[in-house]
Each structure stands twice: as C-alpha cells, then as structure tokens.
Design an enzyme around this catalytic site. Structure first.
Site, PDB file in Angstrom:
ATOM      1  N   GLY A  69       0.820  -1.209   0.000  1.00  0.00           N
ATOM      2  CA  GLY A  69       0.000   0.000   0.000  1.00  0.00           C
ATOM      3  C   GLY A  69       0.854   1.259   0.000  1.00  0.00           C
ATOM      4  O   GLY A  69       0.526   2.246  -0.676  1.00  0.00           O
ATOM      5  N   GLN A 181      -7.685   0.142   3.554  1.00  0.00           N
ATOM      6  CA  GLN A 181      -8.549  -0.401   4.605  1.00  0.00           C
ATOM      7  C   GLN A 181      -9.933  -0.765   4.067  1.00  0.00           C
ATOM      8  O   GLN A 181     -10.605  -1.614   4.642  1.00  0.00           O
ATOM      9  CB  GLN A 181      -8.690   0.606   5.761  1.00  0.00           C
ATOM     10  CG  GLN A 181      -7.418   0.829   6.555  1.00  0.00           C
ATOM     11  CD  GLN A 181      -6.967  -0.396   7.360  1.00  0.00           C
ATOM     12  OE1 GLN A 181      -7.734  -1.313   7.624  1.00  0.00           O
ATOM     13  NE2 GLN A 181      -5.700  -0.412   7.735  1.00  0.00           N
ATOM     14  N   SER A 201      -3.582  -2.939  -0.533  1.00  0.00           N
ATOM     15  CA  SER A 201      -2.461  -3.677   0.047  1.00  0.00           C
ATOM     16  C   SER A 201      -2.891  -5.108   0.323  1.00  0.00           C
ATOM     17  O   SER A 201      -3.995  -5.333   0.831  1.00  0.00           O
ATOM     18  CB  SER A 201      -2.044  -2.991   1.349  1.00  0.00           C
ATOM     19  OG  SER A 201      -1.141  -3.796   2.053  1.00  0.00           O
ATOM     20  N   THR A 239      11.987  -6.954 -10.908  1.00  0.00           N
ATOM     21  CA  THR A 239      11.398  -8.268 -11.166  1.00  0.00           C
ATOM     22  C   THR A 239      10.135  -8.431 -10.334  1.00  0.00           C
ATOM     23  O   THR A 239      10.131  -8.169  -9.138  1.00  0.00           O
ATOM     24  CB  THR A 239      12.419  -9.379 -10.823  1.00  0.00           C
ATOM     25  OG1 THR A 239      13.577  -9.161 -11.613  1.00  0.00           O
ATOM     26  CG2 THR A 239      11.848 -10.755 -11.106  1.00  0.00           C
ATOM     27  N   CYS A 327       1.349   2.502  13.007  1.00  0.00           N
ATOM     28  CA  CYS A 327       2.518   3.332  12.707  1.00  0.00           C
ATOM     29  C   CYS A 327       2.798   4.291  13.849  1.00  0.00           C
ATOM     30  O   CYS A 327       3.929   4.683  14.077  1.00  0.00           O
ATOM     31  CB  CYS A 327       2.290   4.144  11.444  1.00  0.00           C
ATOM     32  SG  CYS A 327       1.682   3.153  10.119  1.00  0.00           S
TER      33      CYS A 327
HETATM   34  N1  PLP Z   1      -2.832   3.164   3.735  1.00  0.00           N
HETATM   35  C1  PLP Z   1      -3.588   2.798   4.783  1.00  0.00           C
HETATM   36  C2  PLP Z   1      -4.917   3.444   4.985  1.00  0.00           C
HETATM   37  C3  PLP Z   1      -3.132   1.814   5.671  1.00  0.00           C
HETATM   38  O1  PLP Z   1      -3.892   1.471   6.715  1.00  0.00           O
HETATM   39  C4  PLP Z   1      -1.859   1.221   5.430  1.00  0.00           C
HETATM   40  C5  PLP Z   1      -1.303   0.228   6.371  1.00  0.00           C
HETATM   41  O2  PLP Z   1      -1.483   0.303   7.577  1.00  0.00           O
HETATM   42  C6  PLP Z   1      -1.118   1.628   4.310  1.00  0.00           C
HETATM   43  C7  PLP Z   1      -1.635   2.612   3.489  1.00  0.00           C
HETATM   44  C8  PLP Z   1       0.230   1.050   4.001  1.00  0.00           C
HETATM   45  O3  PLP Z   1       0.118  -0.235   3.442  1.00  0.00           O
HETATM   46  P1  PLP Z   1       1.359  -1.232   3.501  1.00  0.00           P
HETATM   47  O4  PLP Z   1       1.457  -1.704   4.919  1.00  0.00           O
HETATM   48  O5  PLP Z   1       0.985  -2.342   2.554  1.00  0.00           O
HETATM   49  O6  PLP Z   1       2.555  -0.494   3.043  1.00  0.00           O
END
Ligand code: PLP
Length: 387
Positions: A69, A181, A201, A239, A327
C-alpha cells in the site's frame, strides 16, 4: 488470544498460500525470461492482473503490482503530480485530506520539500468526513492531484469518495483514493467510484505483506518512482513478485465474493461491541462516524487513561488491539487523525482501536468488551497518566 488488530495486518489465508505455492517452488521463473519457466510465470502474472481488474471493474493494463500500500500511495501521489507538472509547470499544488495515512501525507510533503509543490489540506468534520464543499473550496487551477482515502485506518470513517471524485473531475484534476482499509469491506468498482487511481495492500486482506496494487485509469500519466528494466509497462521496474501478485489476486477475489455478507455480519457484531463498551465503560467515547464507518473498526477514547496503558492491560487479559494506528504505536504524540477530528490532545492520547476480520465471533467480542471494562477500570484506579 483474541486478535482485534486486523487493520494492522491479517494472517495469510490457506487458499492464498496454496495459490502462491507453485510460484515459490517449481514454477519459480522470472516473467521476463524467454523460456518455458519464464513463460509460465508471465502467464500467472497476467492471470493475476486480469483477476484484480475484474474485481476493480477496470482493464488489466490499468493494474500495476507494487510492494504494498505504501508504494502504491507514493506512486499515485508523486507519480501523478510529477507527470502533470512535467506537462504543465503551472501545476504545483497537491490536495490531501487531514486524515491521510502517512504514505499519502509524507508523499505530499516530499513534493513540497523537493519539487516546489504546495500542499493544501482539506479539513474533516468531527466524524472525520471530508465534504464535497470543503474539497471544492481548496481546489485551484494549479492543483495537480487530489488524494483522499476511501476509509480511515484509525477511526474507520468512510469518505463519500464518488462525490469527492466528481468534484475533482469537474475541475479536470485526477483523483486518487487509498483503499487499503476499504478493500474487502466496501465496493471497489473504480467506475462507480469515479476515481482515477486507487491503492490496495495485500496483507490487510489475507495475502502476504509486501504486495499491493495501484489502479491507474486509462492514459493518466504517472512518472515512475522505480527505474530499471521497465516491468509493469514501465510504471514500476523490478522483477515482479509473481507469488505475491497471485496471492493478492486470490485474496481480493475471495474477499470480494462474499463482501456484502461478511460486511453485514461483522457490522452487527461491531455494533453490539460498541454498545457493550459504551454502556460498560463510563466516559468512553466512540471516535469516527457513528454510521458511515468500516464494518471492521471500532475506535474509542477512554478519558482518564492512556491508550498505551489500556493496551498493555488488555494484552495481559488476552486481547490484542492497537492504540491509534500501528505506525503511531510506541510514540507519545497524540494521533494527528484524532486531532484533525477536533479531539483534544490529552483525550487523543487515550485512543484504542479494535479491528476485526471476518473470523471474529460474538463470543470473542463479548469477552473483549468485558476485558475493556476491566482494563480501563484498572488503569483509572492505578492512576496511569497520559503518555
Ligand atoms: N494506507 C492505509 C490506509 C493503511 O492502513 C496502510 C497500512 O497500515 C497503508 C496505506 C500502508 O500499506 P502497507 O502496509 O501495505 O505499506
């Protein structure tokens, strides 16, 4: 253990692992190789692309596989803004909402730091929603791209994406949505949504971590971020993660097939859980939109505690969840998303997010609601301070 942190990640589904297995073992070819092993990898990748395209209601050529994502969001925001600016130097502004994931927000800030863009942040209301009027108010002739998420990862609020995309389209500005999400819970037809780009994602859906998709409509120009061998039609060199693409396509199809039924079941369980927590914990506040929220997220503030202390106490009682977003975990700063909703910093630091996948049961959530009541009570009694 009762795992209520599915918005952070989910386990790989058995069907997904089985679909991936051949491409991790016997069929291990590089899709660019001109021999039969390479050929079967290329075919698997093409099939995965078609499968994803079917769920999104787009053409296979509009699907780019990424490393997740975060990369999909970076490619959309930076790639579309830079491509538009290359064609017209007057385009030097990007619009994001006040509740974006850091993958979008930091991409916009990068454009600001290194490419002279200005970032316009659309405010949200107390429920975390962006209104079409608020978006219209920040659009300027210089706006290169708009990025507003489909559903928020911390509070679960769902945005009126089709209405917002229509506002951007009227001004001729490409519209990206982060559907990381939302995928698996909400409809994903890109024509109905009217978006020009959309990120997904794998690991939120039962596919492995490290695989994602960016849909980009038709001829919309995107400047690549990864340079090299020109894979993914030049949009994303490197790749390809064939097994990851196959896994993501399988997980997305499975989630899509029973999306409405799953969402309906989990909404009922979520609402019972929300009621139990609000009734059982004095002063508990539900954050996000009361109705237009993801089936999979229930998020609260528990004034008089700290989110981290409640989290630790809950884990001791066998309930795993998250304070704010994954995060932000471990950081003392209140969540920027909660602040954007107008929640005071001290209260924002008491936030706890519970998120579910389709396997959640009524018994799990009844036990979890009792654990929340006990955990908040014990943190309040012991007098933990925010932070
Ligand atoms: N965007 C949102 C709304 C998310 O909740 C997340 C992951 O927590 C991401 C982007 C990032 O995705 P990824 O963990 O695959 O990099």
């Amino acid at each position: 253990m009762i795992f209520l942190d599915a918005a952070a990640t989910t386990p790989v589904r058995r069907e997904v692992l089985e679909a991936m297995w051949p491409f991790l073992t016997g069929e291990f070819g590089n899709p660019s190789s001109h021999h039969s092993l390479g050929g079967s990898a290329a075919t698997a990748l093409a099939d995965a692309r078609k499968t994803v395209a079917k769920v999104l209601g787009c053409r296979p050529g509009e699907v780019t596989f990424t490393s997740g994502g975060t990369e999909a969001d970076n490619l959309a925001v930076k790639g579309m803004a830079l491509a538009r600016q290359a064609a017209d130097t007057a385009l030097n502004r990007v619009v994001i909402s006040a509740v974006e994931h850091p993958a979008v927000e930091e991409s916009a800030r990068y454009l600001e730091r290194f490419h002279g863009f200005a970032v316009d942040v659309v405010p949200v209301d107390r429920a975390g929603r962006v209104t079409p009027e608020a978006l219209a108010a920040v659009l300027r002739p210089e706006t290169a791209v708009v990025s507003i998420m489909y559903a928020n990862n911390e509070v679960g609020t769902v945005q009126p994406v089709a209405d917002l995309a229509a506002v951007a389209r009227e001004q001729g500005v490409p519209f990206h949505t982060d559907a990381v999400q939302a995928a698996g819970w909400l409809p994903l037809d890109v024509k109905v949504l009217g978006v020009d780009a959309l990120s997904i994602s794998g690991h939120k859906l039962g596919a492995p971590k490290g695989c994602g998709v960016l849909f980009v409509r038709g001829r919309t120009r995107v400047e690549p971020l990864m340079h090299g061998g020109g894979q993914e039609r030049g949009r994303r060199s490197g790749t390809e993660n064939v097994a990851g693409a196959v896994g993501l396509a399988t997980a997305l199809t499975l989630a899509h097939a029973d999306q409405a039924r799953r969402a309906g079941t989990v909404v009922r369980l979520r609402d019972a859980f929300i009621t139990a927590v609000l009734e059982g914990v004095p002063g508990a506040v539900l954050t996000g939109h009361p109705v237009d929220r993801l089936p999979s997220i229930a998020s609260f503030c528990f004034p008089g505690t700290s989110g981290e202390s409640v989290l630790l106490e809950l884990e001791r009682q066998g309930v795993v969840c998250s304070s704010g977003s994954a995060c932000a975990a471990g950081s003392d700063a209140p969540s920027a998303v909660l602040l954007a909703l107008g929640i005071e910093g001290e209260v924002a630091q008491t936030a706890v997010r519970f998120s579910f996948d389709a396997s959640v049961t009524a018994a799990d959530l009844e036990a979890a609601a009792s654990a929340v009541q006990a955990a908040v009570g014990s943190v309040r009694t012991l007098g933990h301070m925010p932070g």
